[in-house]
Write a protein that holds these residues in place. Structure first.
Motif, short mmCIF file in Angstrom:
data_model
loop_
_atom_site.label_atom_id
_atom_site.label_comp_id
_atom_site.label_asym_id
_atom_site.label_seq_id
_atom_site.Cartn_x
_atom_site.Cartn_y
_atom_site.Cartn_z
N ARG A 1 0.82 -1.22 0.00
CA ARG A 1 0.00 0.00 0.00
C ARG A 1 0.86 1.26 0.00
O ARG A 1 0.37 2.35 0.33
CB ARG A 1 -1.00 0.03 1.16
CG ARG A 1 -2.06 -1.04 1.08
CD ARG A 1 -3.09 -0.86 2.17
NE ARG A 1 -2.50 -0.97 3.50
CZ ARG A 1 -3.13 -0.67 4.63
NH1 ARG A 1 -4.38 -0.24 4.59
NH2 ARG A 1 -2.53 -0.80 5.79
N ASN B 1 -6.91 -10.41 2.78
CA ASN B 1 -6.25 -9.65 1.71
C ASN B 1 -5.10 -10.42 1.07
O ASN B 1 -4.08 -9.86 0.71
CB ASN B 1 -5.74 -8.31 2.23
CG ASN B 1 -5.42 -7.35 1.10
OD1 ASN B 1 -6.04 -7.42 0.05
ND2 ASN B 1 -4.46 -6.47 1.32
N ASN C 1 -4.28 -10.63 -3.49
CA ASN C 1 -3.33 -9.90 -4.32
C ASN C 1 -1.91 -10.31 -3.97
O ASN C 1 -1.10 -9.49 -3.56
CB ASN C 1 -3.50 -8.38 -4.12
CG ASN C 1 -4.76 -7.89 -4.76
OD1 ASN C 1 -5.21 -8.44 -5.76
ND2 ASN C 1 -5.34 -6.85 -4.19
N SER D 1 2.79 -8.67 -5.85
CA SER D 1 3.13 -7.28 -5.57
C SER D 1 3.46 -6.62 -6.88
O SER D 1 4.49 -6.91 -7.46
CB SER D 1 4.34 -7.21 -4.64
OG SER D 1 4.05 -7.78 -3.41
N ASN E 1 2.00 0.04 -10.22
CA ASN E 1 1.15 0.65 -11.23
C ASN E 1 1.74 1.98 -11.61
O ASN E 1 2.06 2.79 -10.76
CB ASN E 1 -0.26 0.88 -10.66
CG ASN E 1 -0.86 -0.41 -10.15
OD1 ASN E 1 -0.49 -1.48 -10.61
ND2 ASN E 1 -1.78 -0.30 -9.21
N GLU F 1 0.18 -2.39 -15.29
CA GLU F 1 0.44 -3.33 -14.20
C GLU F 1 1.66 -4.16 -14.57
O GLU F 1 1.71 -4.76 -15.65
CB GLU F 1 -0.77 -4.22 -13.97
CG GLU F 1 -0.71 -4.99 -12.66
CD GLU F 1 -2.06 -5.62 -12.34
OE1 GLU F 1 -2.42 -5.62 -11.15
OE2 GLU F 1 -2.73 -6.10 -13.26
N TYR G 1 2.92 2.27 -7.32
CA TYR G 1 2.14 1.83 -6.17
C TYR G 1 2.26 0.32 -6.00
O TYR G 1 2.18 -0.43 -6.98
CB TYR G 1 0.66 2.21 -6.35
CG TYR G 1 -0.24 1.67 -5.27
CD1 TYR G 1 -0.19 2.19 -3.97
CD2 TYR G 1 -1.13 0.63 -5.54
CE1 TYR G 1 -1.00 1.69 -2.98
CE2 TYR G 1 -1.95 0.13 -4.55
CZ TYR G 1 -1.89 0.65 -3.27
OH TYR G 1 -2.70 0.16 -2.28
N ASN G 2 2.45 -0.13 -4.77
CA ASN G 2 2.57 -1.55 -4.46
C ASN G 2 1.23 -2.06 -3.93
O ASN G 2 0.85 -1.75 -2.80
CB ASN G 2 3.68 -1.77 -3.42
CG ASN G 2 3.84 -3.24 -3.05
OD1 ASN G 2 3.19 -4.11 -3.61
ND2 ASN G 2 4.73 -3.50 -2.10
N ASN G 3 0.51 -2.83 -4.74
CA ASN G 3 -0.80 -3.32 -4.32
C ASN G 3 -0.76 -4.76 -3.81
O ASN G 3 -1.78 -5.42 -3.72
CB ASN G 3 -1.82 -3.21 -5.46
CG ASN G 3 -1.52 -4.17 -6.61
OD1 ASN G 3 -0.42 -4.71 -6.70
ND2 ASN G 3 -2.48 -4.35 -7.48
N GLY H 1 -5.92 1.27 0.64
CA GLY H 1 -5.51 0.76 -0.65
C GLY H 1 -5.98 1.63 -1.80
O GLY H 1 -6.92 2.41 -1.68
N GLN I 1 -7.71 2.29 -5.33
CA GLN I 1 -8.72 1.77 -6.25
C GLN I 1 -8.59 2.54 -7.56
O GLN I 1 -8.77 3.74 -7.61
CB GLN I 1 -10.13 1.96 -5.66
CG GLN I 1 -10.34 1.28 -4.32
CD GLN I 1 -10.21 -0.23 -4.41
OE1 GLN I 1 -10.60 -0.83 -5.41
NE2 GLN I 1 -9.66 -0.83 -3.37
#
Length: 483
Positions: free
Chosen positions: A59, A89, A92, A95, A98, A139, A157-159, A269, A271
């Protein structure tokens, strides 16, 4: 032969021994670590590159920025995608980072796609961001190498649920970098410690103090900068006018009292709309094939057209009622610029009180000549310091370096100017308005980066409808000030 190619050949690489290098500077942020390799080391100097490593926590968001050189970014420490709907969670497991990496001017092809995609993919979880229009986000998986052109606004960004490590190599000797061989990152948000600042100070000594001494007498020069992002060097009231928002929102934009560093945590997080990876790759490969074919013709200098008018308002590329207009000529319009001269130009005319919204030159220096009238011009460098904040009058010349952000506001007599650019197809990116970098970003990236509410983030994106030139008296801040 380009400027940097010539410089690279003239520069001798006097290296008698090679050494494995480790980062020389480590910067801790709220949600990650930045480690910088000493680009002043003779080995990096010989290669003409700079290297930075970012470790981004889950995040974590590397704040939006752009740099003065092309980049190749490699990602690692990523796990495979798993289809797991565990409530903890774990769905996902990959890692991924984006990135928004296209200039904001291309958002017209992606806005409607983004809006429809969000309605179909996000569901109730993305209700507050439904209808958000932003640039396409890529991605990236483990082992991917990603190219970021010079001057392109981007974020990472690390999701996932593991640390994301990315290594960025900046080609500072590339022709696209028309500054010096020093890497310069221009942050668009927060109050981060610039990763290259310490090494530049070591090499340049007291350059910053000399700039302040030489700048004595400038109107408000350096007085309002309390952050390190590109907006912090601008006058807050004029930024409020440019974005058509309250000054309080601009204080957030300028990163005042922000102590999170350059990697911040996104609560809840991020979106945003993500196209399917296969579809994304197929579309980009088709574009590559199209551009690889070229135009299939050659011309000689003798048969080339040598002139084109840019003073006729009917030829304007940009027109704003009561604001003014601007016309450009590039290598696409006049082939001799592309084949021989390697320069381009635009001419602008601003009515009384009109403003050229904050912008920067992506791939060129700008030599601005005042034809008639006068304007107050502000120029901000990568550390958020105002390096020019004065009135430019008829007959004067101002050099605006590549990537340095600028804002132009006409005085009572209006302002007409011509800008010669040191690239045959010079481009700009705007920082406010309907084609700006902020307009291309998701709302949650803006709200997280600037610590503003979703409504304030929406105002920053949408309140200014003009793309480049704003008419006088069109600012919400002006309305309230006069009330």
């Amino acid at each position: 032969m380009g400027r940097q190619q010539t410089s690279r050949q003239q520069k001798e690489c006097r290296i008698s021994r090679l050494n494995a290098q480790r980062p020389s500077n480590r910067i801790q942020s709220e949600a990650g670590v930045t480690e910088v390799f000493d680009h002043n080391n003779e080995q990096f100097q010989c290669a003409g590159v700079a290297v930075v490593r970012y470790t981004i926590e889950p995040r974590g968001l590397l704040l939006p920025s752009y740099v003065n050189a092309p980049q190749l970014i490699h990602s690692k420490n990523l796990s495979k995608v798993k289809n797991n709907k565990n409530k903890d969670n774990k769905e996902n497991k990959a890692s991924k980072d984006n990135r928004d990496t296209r200039p904001a001017r291309t958002t017209g092809t992606t806005r409607q796609q983004g809006q429809q995609g969000q309605q179909g993919q996000q569901g109730q979880q993305g209700q507050q961001f439904r209808g958000d229009q932003h640039q396409k986000i890529r991605e990236v998986e483990e082992g991917d190498v990603f190219a970021v052109p010079v001057g392109t606004g981007h974020f990472i960004y690390n999701n996932g649920d593991r640390q994301l490590i990315v290594v960025s190599v900046l080609d500072t000797s590339n022709d696209a970098n028309q500054l010096d061989f020093q890497p310069r990152r221009f942050y668009l948000a927060g109050n981060p410690q610039n990763e290259f600042q310490q090494q530049q100070q070591q090499q340049q000594g007291s350059e910053g103090q000399q700039q302040q001494q030489e700048g004595g007498g400038s109107e408000g020069r350096g007085q309002e900068s309390s952050g390190n992002n590109i907006f912090s060097g601008f006058d807050a009231q004029q930024l409020a006018e440019a974005f058509n928002v309250d000054v309080q929102v601009i204080r957030k934009l300028q990163g005042q009292n922000d102590r999170r560093g350059n990697i911040v945590r996104v609560e809840g997080g991020l979106q945003a709309v993500l196209p399917p990876r296969g579809q994304q790759e197929r579309g980009e490969q088709q574009q590559d094939h199209f551009h690889a074919r070229g135009n299939g013709y050659e011309e000689t200098i003798c048969s080339l057209r040598l002139k084109q008018n840019i003073g006729d308002p009917w030829r304007a590329d940009v027109y704003t009622p009561r604001g003014g207009h601007r016309s450009s000529v590039t290598g696409y319009d006049l082939p001799i610029l592309r084949k021989v001269v390697r320069l381009s130009a635009h001419q602008g005319r601003l009515h009384q009180g009109a403003m050229v919204l904050p912008y920067y030159n992506v791939n060129a220096h700008s030599i601005l000549y005042a034809i008639r009238g006068s304007a107050r011009i502000q120029v901000v460098q990568q550390q958020g310091q105002n390096v020019f904040n004065e009135e430019v009058q008829q007959g004067q010349v101002l050099i605006i370096p590549q990537n340095f952000a600028a804002l132009i506001k006409a005085r009572d007599s209006g302002f007409e100017y011509v800008a010669i650019k040191t690239h045959e197809n010079a481009m700009i990116n705007t920082l406010a308005g309907n084609l700006s970098l902020l307009r291309a970003m998701p709302l949650q990236v803006i709200s997280s980066a600037y610590q503003v509410s979703n409504n304030q983030a929406r105002q920053l994106k949408h309140n200014r409808q003009e793309s480049t030139i704003a008419p006088p008296g069109s600012s919400r801040s002006e309305y309230r000030a006069s009330a």
